[in-house]
Structure formats: C-alpha cells, structure tokens
Motif scaffolding. Structure first.
Motif, PDB file in Angstrom:
ATOM      1  N   LEU A   6       1.203  -1.074  -0.606  1.00  0.00           N
ATOM      2  CA  LEU A   6      -0.161   0.113   0.133  1.00  0.00           C
ATOM      3  C   LEU A   6      -0.122   1.169  -0.144  1.00  0.00           C
ATOM      4  CD1 LEU A   6      -2.941   1.297   0.401  1.00  0.00           C
ATOM      5  CD2 LEU A   6      -3.307   1.041   2.909  1.00  0.00           C
ATOM      6  N   ALA A   7       1.841   1.310   0.828  1.00  0.00           N
ATOM      7  CA  ALA A   7       2.932   2.577   0.804  1.00  0.00           C
ATOM      8  C   ALA A   7       3.449   2.416  -0.624  1.00  0.00           C
ATOM      9  CB  ALA A   7       3.697   2.416   1.989  1.00  0.00           C
ATOM     10  N   ASP A   8       4.094   1.502  -1.594  1.00  0.00           N
ATOM     11  CA  ASP A   8       4.429   1.855  -3.020  1.00  0.00           C
ATOM     12  C   ASP A   8       3.374   2.334  -3.532  1.00  0.00           C
ATOM     13  OD1 ASP A   8       6.947   0.177  -1.312  1.00  0.00           O
ATOM     14  OD2 ASP A   8       6.883  -1.451  -2.576  1.00  0.00           O
ATOM     15  N   ALA A   9       2.356   1.595  -4.058  1.00  0.00           N
ATOM     16  CA  ALA A   9       1.074   2.176  -4.802  1.00  0.00           C
ATOM     17  C   ALA A   9       0.733   3.692  -4.182  1.00  0.00           C
ATOM     18  CB  ALA A   9      -0.119   1.898  -4.010  1.00  0.00           C
ATOM     19  N   ALA A  10       1.278   4.432  -2.630  1.00  0.00           N
ATOM     20  CA  ALA A  10       1.527   6.135  -2.618  1.00  0.00           C
ATOM     21  C   ALA A  10       2.201   6.809  -2.656  1.00  0.00           C
ATOM     22  CB  ALA A  10       0.321   5.726  -1.469  1.00  0.00           C
ATOM     23  N   GLY A  11       3.452   5.633  -3.002  1.00  0.00           N
ATOM     24  CA  GLY A  11       4.857   6.180  -3.363  1.00  0.00           C
ATOM     25  C   GLY A  11       5.792   7.064  -1.965  1.00  0.00           C
ATOM     26  N   VAL A  12       5.068   6.098  -1.447  1.00  0.00           N
ATOM     27  CA  VAL A  12       5.971   6.902  -0.249  1.00  0.00           C
ATOM     28  C   VAL A  12       6.349   5.771   1.392  1.00  0.00           C
ATOM     29  CG1 VAL A  12       4.858   8.329   0.729  1.00  0.00           C
ATOM     30  CG2 VAL A  12       3.645   7.041   1.263  1.00  0.00           C
ATOM     31  N   SER A  13       7.125   5.943   2.360  1.00  0.00           N
ATOM     32  CA  SER A  13       7.404   4.075   2.743  1.00  0.00           C
ATOM     33  C   SER A  13       6.416   4.152   3.891  1.00  0.00           C
ATOM     34  CB  SER A  13       8.914   4.798   3.851  1.00  0.00           C
ATOM     35  OG  SER A  13       8.181   5.946   4.838  1.00  0.00           O
ATOM     36  N   VAL A  14       6.494   2.929   4.009  1.00  0.00           N
ATOM     37  CA  VAL A  14       5.243   1.691   5.505  1.00  0.00           C
ATOM     38  C   VAL A  14       4.637   3.747   6.374  1.00  0.00           C
ATOM     39  CG1 VAL A  14       4.715   1.074   7.032  1.00  0.00           C
ATOM     40  CG2 VAL A  14       5.510  -0.098   4.743  1.00  0.00           C
ATOM     41  N   THR A  15       6.580   3.802   7.052  1.00  0.00           N
ATOM     42  CA  THR A  15       6.416   4.732   8.341  1.00  0.00           C
ATOM     43  C   THR A  15       5.548   5.950   7.691  1.00  0.00           C
ATOM     44  OG1 THR A  15       8.754   3.946   8.667  1.00  0.00           O
ATOM     45  CG2 THR A  15       7.962   5.867   9.746  1.00  0.00           C
ATOM     46  N   THR A  16       5.828   6.628   6.563  1.00  0.00           N
ATOM     47  CA  THR A  16       5.053   7.963   6.539  1.00  0.00           C
ATOM     48  C   THR A  16       3.519   7.572   5.909  1.00  0.00           C
ATOM     49  OG1 THR A  16       7.039   8.926   5.344  1.00  0.00           O
ATOM     50  CG2 THR A  16       4.949   9.724   4.407  1.00  0.00           C
ATOM     51  N   LEU A  17       3.171   6.565   5.790  1.00  0.00           N
ATOM     52  CA  LEU A  17       2.076   5.829   5.461  1.00  0.00           C
ATOM     53  C   LEU A  17       0.873   5.912   6.646  1.00  0.00           C
ATOM     54  CD1 LEU A  17      -0.281   5.179   3.868  1.00  0.00           C
ATOM     55  CD2 LEU A  17       0.399   2.619   3.733  1.00  0.00           C
ATOM     56  N   MET A  18       1.571   5.309   7.583  1.00  0.00           N
ATOM     57  CA  MET A  18       1.068   5.062   8.858  1.00  0.00           C
ATOM     58  C   MET A  18       0.977   6.410   9.713  1.00  0.00           C
ATOM     59  SD  MET A  18      -0.224   2.307   9.625  1.00  0.00           S
ATOM     60  CE  MET A  18       0.042   1.819   7.682  1.00  0.00           C
ATOM     61  N   ASN A  19       2.145   7.424   9.984  1.00  0.00           N
ATOM     62  CA  ASN A  19       1.917   8.874   9.687  1.00  0.00           C
ATOM     63  C   ASN A  19       0.198   9.292   9.326  1.00  0.00           C
ATOM     64  OD1 ASN A  19       4.315   8.476  11.703  1.00  0.00           O
ATOM     65  ND2 ASN A  19       5.831   9.782  10.338  1.00  0.00           N
ATOM     66  N   TRP A  20       0.446   9.233   8.809  1.00  0.00           N
ATOM     67  CA  TRP A  20      -1.071   9.680   8.053  1.00  0.00           C
ATOM     68  C   TRP A  20      -2.010   9.478   8.513  1.00  0.00           C
ATOM     69  CZ3 TRP A  20       0.338   8.826   1.869  1.00  0.00           C
ATOM     70  CH2 TRP A  20       0.984  10.109   1.500  1.00  0.00           C
ATOM     71  N   CYS A  21      -2.171   8.092   8.959  1.00  0.00           N
ATOM     72  CA  CYS A  21      -3.494   7.817   9.488  1.00  0.00           C
ATOM     73  C   CYS A  21      -3.257   8.026  10.818  1.00  0.00           C
ATOM     74  CB  CYS A  21      -3.260   5.899   9.514  1.00  0.00           C
ATOM     75  SG  CYS A  21      -3.093   5.134   7.489  1.00  0.00           S
ATOM     76  N   LYS A  22      -2.129   7.905  11.556  1.00  0.00           N
ATOM     77  CA  LYS A  22      -2.852   8.942  12.742  1.00  0.00           C
ATOM     78  C   LYS A  22      -4.152   9.320  12.504  1.00  0.00           C
ATOM     79  CE  LYS A  22       2.180   8.588  14.634  1.00  0.00           C
ATOM     80  NZ  LYS A  22       3.275   9.216  15.049  1.00  0.00           N
ATOM     81  N   ALA A  23      -3.713  10.496  11.518  1.00  0.00           N
ATOM     82  CA  ALA A  23      -5.532  11.629  12.132  1.00  0.00           C
ATOM     83  C   ALA A  23      -6.735  10.276  11.400  1.00  0.00           C
ATOM     84  CB  ALA A  23      -5.766  12.419  10.326  1.00  0.00           C
ATOM     85  N   TYR A  24      -6.790   9.526  11.464  1.00  0.00           N
ATOM     86  CA  TYR A  24      -7.921   8.361  10.974  1.00  0.00           C
ATOM     87  C   TYR A  24      -8.357   7.236  12.165  1.00  0.00           C
ATOM     88  CZ  TYR A  24      -8.600  11.481   7.122  1.00  0.00           C
ATOM     89  OH  TYR A  24      -8.369  12.580   6.013  1.00  0.00           O
ATOM     90  N   ARG A  25      -6.894   7.560  13.296  1.00  0.00           N
ATOM     91  CA  ARG A  25      -6.555   6.520  14.203  1.00  0.00           C
ATOM     92  C   ARG A  25      -8.274   5.164  14.569  1.00  0.00           C
ATOM     93  NH1 ARG A  25      -3.183   3.974  13.801  1.00  0.00           N
ATOM     94  NH2 ARG A  25      -4.957   2.039  14.255  1.00  0.00           N
ATOM     95  N   ASN A  26      -9.164   6.651  14.837  1.00  0.00           N
ATOM     96  CA  ASN A  26     -10.338   6.157  15.415  1.00  0.00           C
ATOM     97  C   ASN A  26     -11.342   5.581  15.152  1.00  0.00           C
ATOM     98  OD1 ASN A  26      -9.939   7.260  18.131  1.00  0.00           O
ATOM     99  ND2 ASN A  26     -11.191   9.275  18.041  1.00  0.00           N
TER     100      ASN A  26
END
Length: 56
Positions: A6-26
């Motif tokens: 999924l991170a590769d499809a977005a063109g970012v690292s897994v760490t960056t993808l998970m940081n983006w997801c923090k806003a949608y944690r709930n």
C-alpha cells in the motif's frame, strides 16, 4: 494487501503511510486495524486508499 504494498502504491514509506493514518486512528480502530498488522484486510485498504487518493 501488505502495508508495504500500500505504501509503495502511494509512493511513500510504510512509516509515512502510518503517520498519515494517525489522523484516522479512531476510524481505523473501529474497522479492526491494529498497529502490528502487516497484512491489511480489503475493507481497511479501501478506507485508506479512498482517504489518501491512492490508485490501486
């Protein structure tokens, strides 16, 4: 789909993808996503892809 795929499809690292997801944690918690998951179920992949406009 793995977090890495999924991170590769977005063109970012897994760490960056998970940081983006923090806003949608709930919402992701409600969908059943856990931080230690390596493989994400289709409904979680769909949610993340829609939120961040990732072409799959």
């Amino acid at each position: 789909m793995s977090k890495q795929q999924l991170a590769d499809a977005a063109g970012v690292s897994v760490t960056t993808l998970m940081n983006w997801c923090k806003a949608y944690r709930n919402e992701l918690d409600a969908l059943g996503m856990r931080l230690n998951m390596r493989v994400l179920p289709p409904h979680i992949v769909k949610f993340i892809a829609e939120k961040f406009c990732i072409e799959l």
